[in-house]
Design an enzyme around this catalytic site. Structure first.
Site, PDB file in Angstrom:
ATOM      1  N   ASP A 151       0.831  -1.204   0.000  1.00 46.46           N
ATOM      2  CA  ASP A 151       0.000   0.000   0.000  1.00 46.46           C
ATOM      3  C   ASP A 151       0.865   1.254   0.000  1.00 46.46           C
ATOM      4  O   ASP A 151       0.571   2.219   0.694  1.00 46.46           O
ATOM      5  CB  ASP A 151      -0.923  -0.017   1.225  1.00 46.46           C
ATOM      6  CG  ASP A 151      -1.987   1.069   1.172  1.00 46.46           C
ATOM      7  OD1 ASP A 151      -2.351   1.476   0.059  1.00 46.46           O
ATOM      8  OD2 ASP A 151      -2.431   1.522   2.234  1.00 46.46           O
ATOM      9  N   CYS A 206     -19.219 -14.385  -4.203  1.00 41.60           N
ATOM     10  CA  CYS A 206     -20.164 -13.505  -3.517  1.00 41.60           C
ATOM     11  C   CYS A 206     -21.606 -13.914  -3.814  1.00 41.60           C
ATOM     12  O   CYS A 206     -22.510 -13.677  -2.997  1.00 41.60           O
ATOM     13  CB  CYS A 206     -19.949 -12.055  -3.940  1.00 41.60           C
ATOM     14  SG  CYS A 206     -18.423 -11.328  -3.309  1.00 41.60           S
ATOM     15  N   CYS A 216     -23.698  -0.513   4.202  1.00 38.78           N
ATOM     16  CA  CYS A 216     -22.940   0.748   4.146  1.00 38.78           C
ATOM     17  C   CYS A 216     -23.873   1.931   4.427  1.00 38.78           C
ATOM     18  O   CYS A 216     -24.777   2.221   3.633  1.00 38.78           O
ATOM     19  CB  CYS A 216     -22.287   0.917   2.778  1.00 38.78           C
ATOM     20  SG  CYS A 216     -21.318   2.435   2.649  1.00 38.78           S
ATOM     21  N   CYS A 259     -13.100   2.429   8.718  1.00 43.29           N
ATOM     22  CA  CYS A 259     -14.398   1.771   8.865  1.00 43.29           C
ATOM     23  C   CYS A 259     -14.252   0.299   8.492  1.00 43.29           C
ATOM     24  O   CYS A 259     -13.540  -0.039   7.544  1.00 43.29           O
ATOM     25  CB  CYS A 259     -15.426   2.440   7.951  1.00 43.29           C
ATOM     26  SG  CYS A 259     -17.061   1.666   7.996  1.00 43.29           S
TER      27      CYS A 259
END
EC number: 1.17.99.6
Length: 329
Positions: A151, A206, A216, A259
């Site tokens: 990252d 998924c 969300c 989050c």
């Protein structure tokens, strides 16, 4: 005499060439086994090449402005798609996973900090492990060209992890693993070693599940695998330097740094297991602080609790802005 010298050179060349070809399997096995010694929970390898499928998706995402104020994402467009522009002569992208799922978590009644930021800054922790792993490879094969990332550079980490067989990209745009969930960091070693390459992860698991999308609170997941960062709580509490917009009143759900909502509701994270990295163990205050404690935090206490932490990225001013925004909501 000259003929014998030339013959010797040819024999050495042939020996080295054949030995290298024969040992690609062994070297690949060595790298994957060594990665486990540094507690990486996954290691996959893909051939370095231009990411032609990802190019139009990235271009569209940027044109839509979904990156918000993160203007640095507009830079180095070609480098994000071509590892050969990061490491000259790159042949392989080694993708790795490092677990950060905590044993203990914050009180649900307190303000929340993303689990990845509970302990020391992962950039430094993982980079040190990557460098040690590279040194072990060099001890085995000699010097080679490489760069390590976590990252920290223009590289599409999730795309490479998927191409290396480590998982699929879920509807929340995170890499998911059937065995490990998604609470892990991604890291890479781009190098000019030719290795045995894994097959891309073939299937999206998924299915019809939309738990991450439904959960969300700011509706940041606007389509499958498409995130409007300007609505994402992680963006609002970390990347955004201005005041948080009034349209998000009551929607941050007590998150003050990052989050985890879309991960917490993901069914695959029932397979997450606690990490064993001492440097990721949080200070006691982070787990025990109540809302009142956070409301009373000052700059000096902030520096103590978050020494060597990724939370320092917001600085005290940004962190306290997030507390006040949740408090008034």
């Amino acid at each position: 005499m000259i003929f014998n010298f030339i013959l010797l050179k040819v024999e050495i060349y042939i020996f080295k060439h054949i030995n290298y070809e024969l040992n690609k399997d062994q070297l690949t096995y060595f790298i994957k086994e060594k990665s486990k010694e540094y507690f990486f929970i996954g290691c996959g390898i893909s051939r370095s090449k231009f990411l032609d499928e990802e190019a139009p998706k990235l271009e569209k995402w940027l044109k839509e402005g979904y990156h918000g104020s993160m203007k640095y994402l507009e830079n180095n467009f070609d480098k994000r798609l071509d590892p050969g522009l990061l490491v000259e002569g790159a042949k392989s992208v080694i993708s790795l996973l490092y677990n950060y799922y905590p044993q203990e978590k914050q009180d649900t009644e307190s303000y929340h900090i993303a689990k990845y930021a509970y302990g020391e800054d992962y950039h430094q922790v993982i980079r040190e492990k990557l460098q040690k792993l590279v040194q072990e490879i060099q001890d085995k094969v000699g010097q080679f060209s490489y760069r390590v990332f976590t990252d920290s550079a223009p590289i599409l980490e999730r795309a490479w992890a998927q191409k290396s067989g480590l998982g699929w990209i879920g509807k929340n745009s995170l890499l998911l693993s059937k065995q490990k969930g998604s609470f892990f960091f991604l890291a890479e070693i781009i190098c000019d070693l030719e290795l045995i390459y894994d097959e891309a992860f073939p299937t999206n698991h998924c299915g019809s599940c939309t738990r991450c999308i439904d959960a969300c609170p700011t509706h940041a997941i606007i389509a499958e695998r498409v995130i409007d960062s300007t609505r994402c709580i992680s963006y609002l509490t970390i990347e955004l330097k201005d005041q948080i917009g009034e349209e998000f009143d009551g929607k941050l759900k007590d998150w003050i740094f990052g989050c985890d909502i879309c991960q917490d509701v993901c069914p695959w994270n029932r397979f997450s297991t606690p990490h064993n990295e001492e440097k990721f163990i949080p200070k006691p205050e982070l787990l025990s602080y109540t809302k009142n404690d956070w409301n009373d935090i000052n700059q000096e206490t902030f520096k103590i609790i978050f020494k060597n932490s990724a939370v320092k990225r917001t600085k005290f001013s940004g962190f306290y802005r997030n507390i006040l925004f949740n408090k008034k909501s």
